[in-house]
Design a protein around this motif. Structure first.
Motif, mmCIF file in Angstrom:
data_model
loop_
_atom_site.group_PDB
_atom_site.id
_atom_site.type_symbol
_atom_site.label_atom_id
_atom_site.label_comp_id
_atom_site.label_asym_id
_atom_site.label_seq_id
_atom_site.Cartn_x
_atom_site.Cartn_y
_atom_site.Cartn_z
ATOM 1 N N THR A 145 -1.254 -22.258 -0.364
ATOM 2 C CA THR A 145 0.011 -22.395 0.369
ATOM 3 C C THR A 145 0.298 -23.875 0.623
ATOM 4 O O THR A 145 -0.627 -24.642 0.899
ATOM 5 N N ARG A 146 1.577 -24.269 0.552
ATOM 6 C CA ARG A 146 1.956 -25.642 0.871
ATOM 7 C C ARG A 146 1.697 -25.931 2.343
ATOM 8 O O ARG A 146 1.971 -25.066 3.201
ATOM 9 N N ILE A 147 1.153 -27.112 2.626
ATOM 10 C CA ILE A 147 0.994 -27.550 4.017
ATOM 11 C C ILE A 147 2.356 -27.511 4.728
ATOM 12 O O ILE A 147 3.387 -27.686 4.091
ATOM 13 N N VAL A 156 5.905 -36.778 5.481
ATOM 14 C CA VAL A 156 5.148 -38.021 5.617
ATOM 15 C C VAL A 156 4.338 -38.190 4.334
ATOM 16 O O VAL A 156 3.598 -37.290 3.953
ATOM 17 N N LYS A 157 4.480 -39.342 3.689
ATOM 18 C CA LYS A 157 3.749 -39.521 2.424
ATOM 19 C C LYS A 157 2.379 -40.117 2.745
ATOM 20 O O LYS A 157 2.148 -41.319 2.615
ATOM 21 N N SER A 158 1.492 -39.248 3.232
ATOM 22 C CA SER A 158 0.143 -39.693 3.590
ATOM 23 C C SER A 158 -0.822 -39.229 2.504
ATOM 24 O O SER A 158 -0.655 -38.146 1.929
ATOM 25 N N ASN A 161 -2.323 -35.699 2.684
ATOM 26 C CA ASN A 161 -1.541 -34.534 2.243
ATOM 27 C C ASN A 161 -1.876 -34.127 0.811
ATOM 28 O O ASN A 161 -1.620 -32.993 0.411
ATOM 29 N N TYR A 162 -2.417 -35.052 0.039
ATOM 30 C CA TYR A 162 -2.629 -34.786 -1.387
ATOM 31 C C TYR A 162 -3.832 -33.888 -1.659
ATOM 32 O O TYR A 162 -4.039 -33.432 -2.781
ATOM 33 N N PHE A 163 -4.593 -33.588 -0.620
ATOM 34 C CA PHE A 163 -5.662 -32.599 -0.724
ATOM 35 C C PHE A 163 -5.067 -31.242 -1.141
ATOM 36 O O PHE A 163 -5.603 -30.535 -1.990
ATOM 37 N N PRO A 193 2.742 -30.511 -6.985
ATOM 38 C CA PRO A 193 1.762 -31.390 -6.353
ATOM 39 C C PRO A 193 2.237 -32.846 -6.190
ATOM 40 O O PRO A 193 1.784 -33.535 -5.303
ATOM 41 N N GLY A 194 3.159 -33.301 -7.008
ATOM 42 C CA GLY A 194 3.646 -34.686 -6.859
ATOM 43 C C GLY A 194 5.098 -34.814 -7.249
ATOM 44 O O GLY A 194 5.529 -35.872 -7.706
ATOM 45 N N ALA A 195 5.874 -33.745 -7.050
ATOM 46 C CA ALA A 195 7.260 -33.767 -7.513
ATOM 47 C C ALA A 195 8.060 -32.680 -6.823
ATOM 48 O O ALA A 195 7.519 -31.612 -6.500
ATOM 49 N N CYS A 196 9.350 -32.930 -6.607
ATOM 50 C CA CYS A 196 10.244 -31.894 -6.080
ATOM 51 C C CYS A 196 10.744 -31.001 -7.210
ATOM 52 O O CYS A 196 10.534 -31.296 -8.386
ATOM 53 N N THR A 219 13.824 -39.461 -5.917
ATOM 54 C CA THR A 219 14.370 -38.986 -7.198
ATOM 55 C C THR A 219 15.274 -37.772 -6.959
ATOM 56 O O THR A 219 16.329 -37.642 -7.588
ATOM 57 N N ARG A 220 14.857 -36.907 -6.055
ATOM 58 C CA ARG A 220 15.674 -35.732 -5.689
ATOM 59 C C ARG A 220 17.037 -36.202 -5.196
ATOM 60 O O ARG A 220 18.086 -35.701 -5.628
ATOM 61 N N ALA A 221 17.035 -37.196 -4.290
ATOM 62 C CA ALA A 221 18.302 -37.724 -3.759
ATOM 63 C C ALA A 221 19.134 -38.344 -4.887
ATOM 64 O O ALA A 221 20.358 -38.177 -4.931
ATOM 65 N N GLY A 255 10.399 -36.683 -9.774
ATOM 66 C CA GLY A 255 9.652 -37.597 -8.917
ATOM 67 C C GLY A 255 9.558 -38.944 -9.601
ATOM 68 O O GLY A 255 9.830 -39.045 -10.803
ATOM 69 N N THR A 256 9.181 -39.940 -8.852
ATOM 70 C CA THR A 256 9.071 -41.279 -9.426
ATOM 71 C C THR A 256 8.115 -41.287 -10.612
ATOM 72 O O THR A 256 8.436 -41.817 -11.683
ATOM 73 N N GLY A 257 6.938 -40.706 -10.428
ATOM 74 C CA GLY A 257 5.935 -40.704 -11.498
ATOM 75 C C GLY A 257 6.321 -39.764 -12.631
ATOM 76 O O GLY A 257 6.250 -40.119 -13.802
HETATM 77 N N1 PMP Z 1 6.762 -34.463 -3.688
HETATM 78 C C1 PMP Z 1 5.536 -34.977 -3.636
HETATM 79 C C2 PMP Z 1 4.454 -34.205 -2.984
HETATM 80 C C3 PMP Z 1 5.277 -36.230 -4.210
HETATM 81 O O1 PMP Z 1 4.052 -36.740 -4.174
HETATM 82 C C4 PMP Z 1 6.315 -36.925 -4.851
HETATM 83 C C5 PMP Z 1 6.045 -38.259 -5.484
HETATM 84 N N2 PMP Z 1 6.264 -39.304 -4.593
HETATM 85 C C6 PMP Z 1 7.583 -36.349 -4.864
HETATM 86 C C7 PMP Z 1 7.775 -35.114 -4.277
HETATM 87 C C8 PMP Z 1 8.739 -37.073 -5.467
HETATM 88 O O2 PMP Z 1 9.129 -38.111 -4.599
HETATM 89 P P1 PMP Z 1 9.857 -39.397 -5.152
HETATM 90 O O3 PMP Z 1 11.006 -38.923 -5.953
HETATM 91 O O4 PMP Z 1 10.305 -40.129 -3.939
HETATM 92 O O5 PMP Z 1 8.865 -40.137 -5.958
#
Ligand code: PMP
Length: 307
Positions: A145-147, A156-158, A161-163, A193-196, A219-221, A255-257
């Motif tokens: 489940t998502r935190i 919060v981009k801590s 959270n990436y656990f 895990p790292g993207a919307c 990136t979403r915005a 996402g950025t990456g």
């Molecule tokens: N969700 C999570 C959990 C992320 O780690 C990222 C990457 N930063 C994103 C969404 C996308 O965010 P952004 O477009 O600001 O990179």
């Protein structure tokens, strides 16, 4: 992944060789996850002979917001981070696409409630667009489940959270998928895990609204604004149910990456025709144009590195 580290990093405001960028193993950043960060990209534009960092100010806004919620005390200003980013790109003589990280954390040693001294580093990794961005990825709806906002707020981009995303990614990979989609405690679609995440149904673009336990992605915005400007489409921001993923004509991460990453399969169901959809492909093309500066709209989104 086809990446390599640039020779220099910035540690506490100073340029240091990659191998010397170290922090103490007892830093609360390490022992308690007292560590917030940003991931940014810079794109090389060969026609302009220029490197552009994408949406620096929005990343700095989010970094300061994350540090505020985590109560990290530090001496650095926006200018320090902005200048540090640019200095690092220049000292590494970057003329290709890179991914950069800014970390801001509690340094030295201390207990769980330590809020200072602040430490920072900036890194730079040579990272071209992944091959999967063109052909699309296969995603699994995770059993993790998502935190949630009231436990470990995804806004919060801590680093801590990436656990959660790591568990979902590792499960997806061990089950033979490329990546994961996490559901919230109420069973709604959140993000990867790292993207919307976005879906397209009957020509309508939909993404979870920001109260659905997601990071407020830059990136979403960008894509919400871009969909209106480039395609004349309003993006609907509302809760998305799991089975809408199976009904969608198109699904993509952003996402950025990961940039704009098409999803061609969810839980082994093909998404639409099982290939990259037309709206996803067009948003991806326009996103790369504006990020690289081959599309000259939104100059305020690109910070040039070389003068
Ligand atoms: N969700 C999570 C959990 C992320 O780690 C990222 C990457 N930063 C994103 C969404 C996308 O965010 P952004 O477009 O600001 O990179």
């Amino acid at each position: 992944m086809d990446t390599s580290n640039a020779p220099y990093m910035i540690l506490n405001g100073k340029v240091v060789p990659f191998a010397e960028a170290r922090i103490h193993c007892l830093a609360p950043a390490v022992t308690y996850g007292a560590n917030v960060f940003e991931g940014l990209r810079a794109y090389w534009n060969a026609d302009d002979g220029q490197l552009y960092v994408f949406r620096v100010e929005e990343h700095l806004d989010r970094l300061f917001y994350s540090a505020k919620v985590m109560r990290i005390e530090h001496p650095w200003t926006r200018e320090d981070f902005r200048n540090g980013l640019l200095e690092l790109l220049r000292v590494n003589e970057v003329k290709e696409s890179v991914h950069m990280r800014i970390h801001l954390y509690v340094d030295e040693d201390g207990f769980m409630t330590a809020t200072s001294p602040g430490g920072m580093f900036i890194s730079c990794v040579f990272r071209p667009t992944s091959k999967i961005a063109m052909q699309g990825c296969r995603a699994q709806v995770s059993s993790w489940t998502r935190i949630s906002d009231n436990a470990s707020p995804p806004r919060v981009k801590s680093a801590a959270n990436y656990f959660n995303g790591r568990l979902a990614s590792l499960q997806a990979k061990s089950d033979g998928y490329d990546t994961a989609i996490l559901l919230s405690e109420t069973g709604r679609v959140t993000e990867g895990p790292g993207a919307c995440l976005f879906i397209v149904r009957d020509g309508r673009i939909v993404t979870p609204d920001v109260s659905n336990d997601i990071l407020e992605s830059i990136t979403r915005a960008t894509l919400i604004e871009g969909a209106k400007e480039w395609l004349g489409l309003d993006v609907e921001q509302r809760p998305i149910a799991r089975t809408e993923l199976y009904a969608a004509d198109e699904v993509f991460f952003c996402g950025t990456g990961q940039e704009v990453l098409p999803v061609v399969e969810v839980d082994r169901f093909p998404v639409g025709t099982g290939t990259v959809g037309p709206i996803t492909a067009e948003l991806q093309r326009r996103y790369f144009g504006v990020a690289r500066g081959t599309d000259t709209a939104h100059p305020d989104w690109r910070t040039p590195v070389y003068v």
